[in-house]
Scaffold this motif. Structure first.
Motif, mmCIF file in Angstrom:
data_model
loop_
_atom_site.group_PDB
_atom_site.id
_atom_site.type_symbol
_atom_site.label_atom_id
_atom_site.label_comp_id
_atom_site.label_asym_id
_atom_site.label_seq_id
_atom_site.Cartn_x
_atom_site.Cartn_y
_atom_site.Cartn_z
ATOM 1 N N PRO A 326 0.591 -1.370 -0.003
ATOM 2 C CA PRO A 326 -0.271 -0.018 0.006
ATOM 3 C C PRO A 326 0.624 1.305 -0.481
ATOM 4 O O PRO A 326 0.353 2.039 -0.559
ATOM 5 N N GLU A 327 2.151 1.493 0.630
ATOM 6 C CA GLU A 327 2.833 3.006 0.606
ATOM 7 C C GLU A 327 3.919 2.554 -0.929
ATOM 8 O O GLU A 327 4.363 3.662 -1.232
ATOM 9 N N SER A 328 3.882 1.416 -1.951
ATOM 10 C CA SER A 328 4.091 1.586 -2.674
ATOM 11 C C SER A 328 4.259 2.887 -3.804
ATOM 12 O O SER A 328 3.207 3.393 -3.961
ATOM 13 N N GLU A 329 4.896 3.357 -5.040
ATOM 14 C CA GLU A 329 4.557 4.372 -5.659
ATOM 15 C C GLU A 329 3.690 3.428 -6.814
ATOM 16 O O GLU A 329 2.631 4.989 -6.532
ATOM 17 N N THR A 330 3.810 2.630 -6.823
ATOM 18 C CA THR A 330 2.341 1.932 -7.607
ATOM 19 C C THR A 330 1.390 2.489 -7.212
ATOM 20 O O THR A 330 0.386 2.818 -8.006
ATOM 21 N N ALA A 331 1.020 1.870 -5.436
ATOM 22 C CA ALA A 331 -0.416 1.997 -5.282
ATOM 23 C C ALA A 331 -0.437 3.086 -4.939
ATOM 24 O O ALA A 331 -2.112 3.573 -5.350
ATOM 25 N N MET A 332 0.325 3.743 -4.126
ATOM 26 C CA MET A 332 -0.134 5.948 -4.300
ATOM 27 C C MET A 332 -0.431 6.158 -5.952
ATOM 28 O O MET A 332 -0.852 7.347 -5.448
ATOM 29 N N ILE A 333 -0.229 6.054 -6.909
ATOM 30 C CA ILE A 333 -0.913 6.364 -8.306
ATOM 31 C C ILE A 333 -2.093 5.894 -8.748
ATOM 32 O O ILE A 333 -3.125 7.325 -8.474
ATOM 33 N N TYR A 334 -2.602 4.630 -7.919
ATOM 34 C CA TYR A 334 -4.553 4.537 -7.895
ATOM 35 C C TYR A 334 -4.156 5.126 -7.041
ATOM 36 O O TYR A 334 -6.105 5.454 -7.287
ATOM 37 N N ARG A 335 -3.911 5.650 -5.737
ATOM 38 C CA ARG A 335 -5.376 5.822 -4.833
ATOM 39 C C ARG A 335 -4.755 7.560 -5.693
ATOM 40 O O ARG A 335 -5.985 8.551 -5.039
ATOM 41 N N GLU A 336 -4.127 8.016 -6.689
ATOM 42 C CA GLU A 336 -4.384 9.685 -6.884
ATOM 43 C C GLU A 336 -5.282 8.900 -7.901
ATOM 44 O O GLU A 336 -6.225 10.057 -7.682
ATOM 45 N N VAL A 337 -5.757 8.349 -8.381
ATOM 46 C CA VAL A 337 -6.146 7.988 -10.177
ATOM 47 C C VAL A 337 -7.564 8.010 -9.007
ATOM 48 O O VAL A 337 -8.613 8.895 -9.275
ATOM 49 N N ALA A 338 -7.983 7.463 -7.831
ATOM 50 C CA ALA A 338 -9.173 6.925 -7.031
ATOM 51 C C ALA A 338 -9.580 8.349 -7.016
ATOM 52 O O ALA A 338 -11.240 8.674 -6.508
ATOM 53 N N VAL A 339 -8.962 9.060 -6.163
ATOM 54 C CA VAL A 339 -8.814 10.669 -5.961
ATOM 55 C C VAL A 339 -9.648 11.577 -6.578
ATOM 56 O O VAL A 339 -10.886 12.623 -6.585
ATOM 57 N N ARG A 340 -9.419 11.857 -8.323
ATOM 58 C CA ARG A 340 -9.334 11.798 -8.711
ATOM 59 C C ARG A 340 -10.794 11.754 -9.354
ATOM 60 O O ARG A 340 -11.455 12.551 -9.755
ATOM 61 N N LEU A 341 -10.661 10.224 -9.535
ATOM 62 C CA LEU A 341 -12.336 10.047 -9.915
ATOM 63 C C LEU A 341 -13.703 10.534 -9.587
ATOM 64 O O LEU A 341 -14.734 10.197 -9.544
ATOM 65 N N GLY A 342 -13.440 10.351 -8.029
ATOM 66 C CA GLY A 342 -13.913 10.216 -6.398
ATOM 67 C C GLY A 342 -14.663 12.525 -7.352
ATOM 68 O O GLY A 342 -15.692 12.384 -6.908
ATOM 69 N N ALA A 343 -13.159 12.904 -7.139
ATOM 70 C CA ALA A 343 -14.056 14.529 -7.053
ATOM 71 C C ALA A 343 -14.326 14.413 -8.722
ATOM 72 O O ALA A 343 -14.947 15.565 -8.927
#
Length: 365
Positions: A326-343
């Motif tokens: 969950p703290e990996s760079e790739t996981a952070m990209i997916y979380r960024e995608v999730a935030v942008r999608l939700g917004a």
């Protein structure tokens, strides 16, 4: 101090949240403001999940409160309140599901299922309650990706429902849970479409903010059934930078536009390969293809994922990267995608841009 309170409320609503370039008024609400001679308090509700961003949001909004009131003693309460999208026309709302997000691609092999499961996990990591439905009736893969053991079956709930299988905190349902991996689904289109509707409406989803649907590739019966029968809040198009993948991605966007399902954004997989030995980065399948499509169709570019062996290996082991690292760079990209999608979804709900399509009309144009 009503004038000060009204001014503060207006300034908070106009404030652009860091990293989103969207004013609070489009993605949230100011529920309470109070200002006294010595202190100021505000309660703000975000209409999307953004656990990883709350610190940045709070810092920005508190700074605005101090600047607007001239007071050092300011208190801000941030909460998440994700709104539901209502059904329109002939579609039937899914009980206990606020929003339905279809993850689609024009062709196979672009990482759509991997994106679906990691996006669902990322939304959950950001604080939402999430489920995932494997809508690929002929070739379900989410059972493997979620690490659900072969032979594990959903439990019956009441007389009409099946309970979803919970894996990595996600509520999940798949045809793969109901048949063995060696059982081919030799069905014509209407049978597959009927099976999809049963999986959707006869699963007892437990109060979901988002139901992510992993769509089969292409633009056929399943996609049309989903558009006609289900209140799809929006879609995410997955592609790679490769020209043939981009061509098919355009077809996917065109299909959703024809059935009036909003495209919430583009996710580009395999955007760049970084050598694990020397660190050299190379765009094996082309460059900036997803950004070009996003610009052409005026939809957000949600994110670009690298081509890495670990993403594939972890998915095959039933340990998607967002759950396993969950703290990996790739996981952070997916979380960024999730935030942008939700917004983006919240923005469309605020502007009334979401509407479901009542009928499919075939035209020669």
């Amino acid at each position: 101090m009503p004038d000060v309170e009204q001014s503060l409320r207006e300034q908070l609503l106009a404030c652009h949240l860091p990293g989103l370039d969207l004013p609070l008024s489009l993605v949230g609400a100011v529920e309470k403001v109070s200002v006294s001679a010595s202190s100021a308090d505000a309660e703000v509700a975000l209409h999307f999940a953004a656990r990883s961003r709350l610190g940045n949001f709070e810092e920005t909004l508190l700074g605005l409160m101090r600047s607007a009131t001239g007071l050092d003693k300011c208190k801000l309460t941030l909460k998440t309140d994700i709104h539901a999208t209502a059904a329109v026309g002939e579609t039937q709302n899914l009980e206990r599901v606020k929003n339905v997000i279809a993850v689609a691609s024009g062709k196979g092999g672009v990482g759509k299922s991997t994106t679906s499961v990691n996006l669902a996990l990322a939304l959950a990591a950001e604080g939402a309650k999430v489920g995932i439905l494997d809508a690929d009736i002929y070739g379900p893969s989410q059972q493997l990706m979620l690490g659900v053991k072969e032979g594990q079956r959903p439990e019956q709930y009441g007389t009409h429902y099946l309970k979803p299988i919970v894996a990595h905190g996600l509520q999940s349902m798949s045809m793969g849970y109901l048949v063995t991996e060696k059982t081919p689904m030799v069905w014509r289109g209407p049978m597959a479409s009927g099976a999809l509707q049963q999986l959707l409406y006869q699963t007892y989803w437990d109060d979901l903010d988002y139901l992510v649907i992993d769509m089969p590739p292409g633009t056929g019966d399943i996609q049309l059934t989903l558009s006609q029968k289900v209140p799809v809040t929006g879609s995410v198009i997955v592609t790679t930078p490769q020209d043939i993948a981009l061509l098919d991605a355009k077809k996917g966007i065109e299909m959703f536009q024809k059935v009036d399902v909003p495209v919430l954004g583009i996710v580009e997989n395999m955007s760049v390969h970084v050598c694990t030995n020397c660190g050299h980065a190379e765009h094996l399948f082309g460059e900036n293809g997803g950004e070009k499509i996003a610009a052409d169709y005026k939809v957000p570019m949600l994110g670009a994922l690298p081509l890495t062996l670990k993403i594939r290996e972890q998915a095959d082991k039933g340990l998607p990267v967002v759950a396993e690292a969950p703290e990996s760079e790739t996981a952070m990209i997916y979380r960024e995608v999730a935030v942008r999608l939700g917004a983006e979804l919240a923005r469309r709900q605020a502007s009334g841009a979401n509407k479901a399509f009542p009928n499919i009309v075939i035209k020669n144009d």
